[in-house]
Design a protein around this motif. Structure first.
Motif, PDB file in Angstrom:
ATOM      1  N   LYS A 169       0.839  -1.186   0.000  1.00 13.26           N
ATOM      2  CA  LYS A 169       0.000   0.000   0.000  1.00 13.26           C
ATOM      3  C   LYS A 169       0.879   1.242   0.000  1.00 13.26           C
ATOM      4  N   ILE A 170       0.550   2.185  -0.856  1.00 14.09           N
ATOM      5  CA  ILE A 170       1.359   3.396  -0.992  1.00 14.09           C
ATOM      6  C   ILE A 170       0.564   4.625  -0.548  1.00 14.09           C
ATOM      7  N   VAL A 171       1.121   5.326   0.410  1.00 12.88           N
ATOM      8  CA  VAL A 171       0.547   6.585   0.889  1.00 12.88           C
ATOM      9  C   VAL A 171       1.577   7.679   0.634  1.00 12.88           C
ATOM     10  N   SER A 172       1.215   8.687  -0.129  1.00 15.78           N
ATOM     11  CA  SER A 172       2.123   9.821  -0.288  1.00 15.78           C
ATOM     12  C   SER A 172       1.660  10.926   0.655  1.00 15.78           C
ATOM     13  N   PHE A 173       2.618  11.694   1.147  1.00 16.56           N
ATOM     14  CA  PHE A 173       2.297  12.803   2.049  1.00 16.56           C
ATOM     15  C   PHE A 173       3.222  13.966   1.746  1.00 16.56           C
ATOM     16  N   ASP A 174       2.816  15.146   2.113  1.00 18.21           N
ATOM     17  CA  ASP A 174       3.581  16.373   1.909  1.00 18.21           C
ATOM     18  C   ASP A 174       3.724  16.719   0.424  1.00 18.21           C
ATOM     19  N   SER A 175       4.344  15.844  -0.362  1.00 22.27           N
ATOM     20  CA  SER A 175       4.510  16.070  -1.802  1.00 22.27           C
ATOM     21  C   SER A 175       4.022  14.829  -2.534  1.00 22.27           C
ATOM     22  N   ASP A 176       2.964  14.967  -3.313  1.00 25.17           N
ATOM     23  CA  ASP A 176       2.278  13.823  -3.907  1.00 25.17           C
ATOM     24  C   ASP A 176       3.106  13.127  -4.985  1.00 25.17           C
ATOM     25  N   ALA A 177       2.966  11.816  -5.037  1.00 26.48           N
ATOM     26  CA  ALA A 177       3.637  11.025  -6.063  1.00 26.48           C
ATOM     27  C   ALA A 177       2.811  10.948  -7.345  1.00 26.48           C
ATOM     28  N   GLY A 178       1.560  11.418  -7.306  1.00 27.59           N
ATOM     29  CA  GLY A 178       0.668  11.332  -8.464  1.00 27.59           C
ATOM     30  C   GLY A 178      -0.427  10.323  -8.208  1.00 27.59           C
ATOM     31  N   LYS A 179      -1.632  10.638  -8.630  1.00 28.61           N
ATOM     32  CA  LYS A 179      -2.796   9.824  -8.284  1.00 28.61           C
ATOM     33  C   LYS A 179      -2.746   8.395  -8.817  1.00 28.61           C
ATOM     34  N   ASP A 180      -1.963   8.149  -9.869  1.00 26.70           N
ATOM     35  CA  ASP A 180      -1.870   6.800 -10.417  1.00 26.70           C
ATOM     36  C   ASP A 180      -0.723   5.995  -9.800  1.00 26.70           C
ATOM     37  N   CYS A 181       0.007   6.635  -8.892  1.00 25.56           N
ATOM     38  CA  CYS A 181       1.207   5.998  -8.343  1.00 25.56           C
ATOM     39  C   CYS A 181       1.119   5.777  -6.840  1.00 25.56           C
ATOM     40  N   ARG A 182      -0.058   5.932  -6.280  1.00 22.38           N
ATOM     41  CA  ARG A 182      -0.272   5.683  -4.848  1.00 22.38           C
ATOM     42  C   ARG A 182      -1.750   5.433  -4.626  1.00 22.38           C
ATOM     43  N   HIS A 183      -2.101   5.004  -3.440  1.00 21.05           N
ATOM     44  CA  HIS A 183      -3.504   4.745  -3.109  1.00 21.05           C
ATOM     45  C   HIS A 183      -4.159   5.986  -2.502  1.00 21.05           C
ATOM     46  N   VAL A 184      -3.408   6.650  -1.609  1.00 26.51           N
ATOM     47  CA  VAL A 184      -3.947   7.815  -0.896  1.00 26.51           C
ATOM     48  C   VAL A 184      -2.866   8.885  -0.791  1.00 26.51           C
ATOM     49  N   PHE A 185      -3.281  10.147  -0.863  1.00 30.30           N
ATOM     50  CA  PHE A 185      -2.378  11.278  -0.633  1.00 30.30           C
ATOM     51  C   PHE A 185      -2.846  12.040   0.596  1.00 30.30           C
ATOM     52  N   ILE A 186      -1.996  12.111   1.611  1.00 32.59           N
ATOM     53  CA  ILE A 186      -2.305  12.886   2.808  1.00 32.59           C
ATOM     54  C   ILE A 186      -1.811  14.308   2.583  1.00 32.59           C
ATOM     55  N   ASN A 187      -2.735  15.200   2.312  1.00 32.67           N
ATOM     56  CA  ASN A 187      -2.388  16.598   2.070  1.00 32.67           C
ATOM     57  C   ASN A 187      -2.423  17.332   3.399  1.00 32.67           C
ATOM     58  N   GLN A 188      -1.339  18.009   3.732  1.00 32.48           N
ATOM     59  CA  GLN A 188      -1.225  18.663   5.032  1.00 32.48           C
ATOM     60  C   GLN A 188      -2.239  19.788   5.231  1.00 32.48           C
TER      61      GLN A 188
END
Length: 359
Positions: free
Chosen positions: A140-159
């Motif tokens: 499972k991929i979670v990006s935070f602070d700086s997004d990896a792109g919507k097709d490259c992770r499951h969820v983006f935690i935007n601060q």
């Protein structure tokens, strides 16, 4: 003889198939892959919000760089949060914020069979391919602070909401320079998703009539390196003698700019603003170098990220819009469009409240 010949043919065929599979596994994404190929498994999985959090989850935090004080705070909070659901979390990462520095770490974490990777992307173009491969391995991929792109992770935690944050930085600068004069932006790396998103929104905000007498003269890049950010600040002030302010939407940049200005003749003449951490900026707030700056609670960002990773790994959410999950003592959160989860509104730090925070 025929039997031996047939055995050799079968063996050769098996070897060819094995080689073919091995080559396919190393080749990465091809043109025939669908845009969301790595998400196929997720799209066919239904979330179960009542599913219990799994015990013993292995979670890894991969920041832009491990010697960045801001990410140290975020990751430590996330690692501690994992203890609440009996997970095992750790921080790994490069000592620099170069585009490709995170790739080898992603590959190693997949080999270590981590359940989830939380990543602040230095360069989405560099990490997207490896992240897609990780997702195919059910990481499972979670990006935070700086997004990896919507097709490259499951969820983006935007601060914080990008729009609100970027426009607030411009408004604060405008108020302090009376909506008149030249200013510059001191960013991190040229490919950082969050930086570029904020800068784009700042430029849009500047189109409003209220800012007709303000001019953005240059965007400089300190690469989230203290000394380079310090030198870029010095360069900006020498290149633009009429410069009234600098917005730095990166904690490393703002602290470095404040360090330069505080010991120069520009102190009290040039306004500094942007994003910073209270502990880094406290002395500059108290000595008058900086009037105010923005940020979110970095500890809460790491805490939320850890619970989001656990919710994904436990099947409570898949990253689809409308899904909900509980993040410990922070309460319930809802997944928004494109898998975005927003921590909350930013905090303004100034002389009145700077001592109320310790991170």
């Amino acid at each position: 003889m025929r039997r031996h010949h047939r055995s050799r043919v079968l063996a050769a065929t098996a070897a060819a198939c094995a080689l073919s599979l091995a080559l396919a596994g190393c080749s990465g994404t091809t043109k025939s892959d669908s845009k969301d190929d790595a998400k196929d498994k997720t799209q066919n999985t239904k979330a179960d919000p009542d599913a219990p959090l799994k015990k013993g989850l292995k979670i890894a935090f991969l920041p832009k760089q491990i010697n960045n004080p801001y990410f140290t705070v975020v990751d430590k909070a996330g690692i501690k949060a994992a203890e609440e659901f009996d997970g095992k979390a750790k921080e790994v990462g490069p000592s620099d914020a170069k585009a490709s520095s995170q790739v080898s770490y992603i590959n190693t974490l997949v080999q270590q069979r981590q359940d989830a990777i939380l990543l602040a992307a230095n360069d989405p173009n560099a990490v997207c391919g490896p992240l897609k491969q990780a997702m195919k391995q059910d990481v499972k991929i979670v990006s935070f602070d700086s997004d990896a792109g919507k097709d490259c992770r499951h969820v983006f935690i935007n601060q914080a909401g990008s729009d609100e944050l970027a426009r607030k930085m411009v408004k604060d600068m405008a108020e302090q320079i009376d909506h008149k004069g030249q200013f510059a932006i001191l960013s991190a790396t040229q490919n950082a998703t969050n930086q570029n998103t904020w800068i784009k929104i700042m430029k849009d905000e500047l189109k409003k009539p209220a800012y007709k007498d303000m001019k953005l003269v240059k965007t400089a890049y300190g690469d989230d390196v203290d000394q380079k950010s310090f030198q870029e600040t010095q360069g900006l002030l020498k290149a633009y003698p009429k410069l009234k302010g600098v917005i730095s939407p990166t904690t490393v940049g703002l602290a470095a700019a404040a360090r330069y200005v505080s010991g120069s003749s520009y102190k009290g003449k040039v306004v500094l603003g942007g994003l910073g951490t209270p502990n880094q900026m406290r002395k500059y707030i108290k000595d008058g170098t900086v009037e105010k700056f923005l940020l979110w609670d970095a500890e809460k960002l790491g805490y939320l990220g850890s619970y989001a990773a656990a919710a994904l790994s436990s099947g409570q959410i898949t990253g689809k819009e409308g899904e909900k999950f509980k993040a410990g003592n922070l309460g319930e959160y809802t997944v928004r469009a494109d898998g975005e989860v927003i921590l909350g509104p930013p905090t303004v730090f100034d002389k009145k409240n700077i001592d109320d925070f310790d991170f």
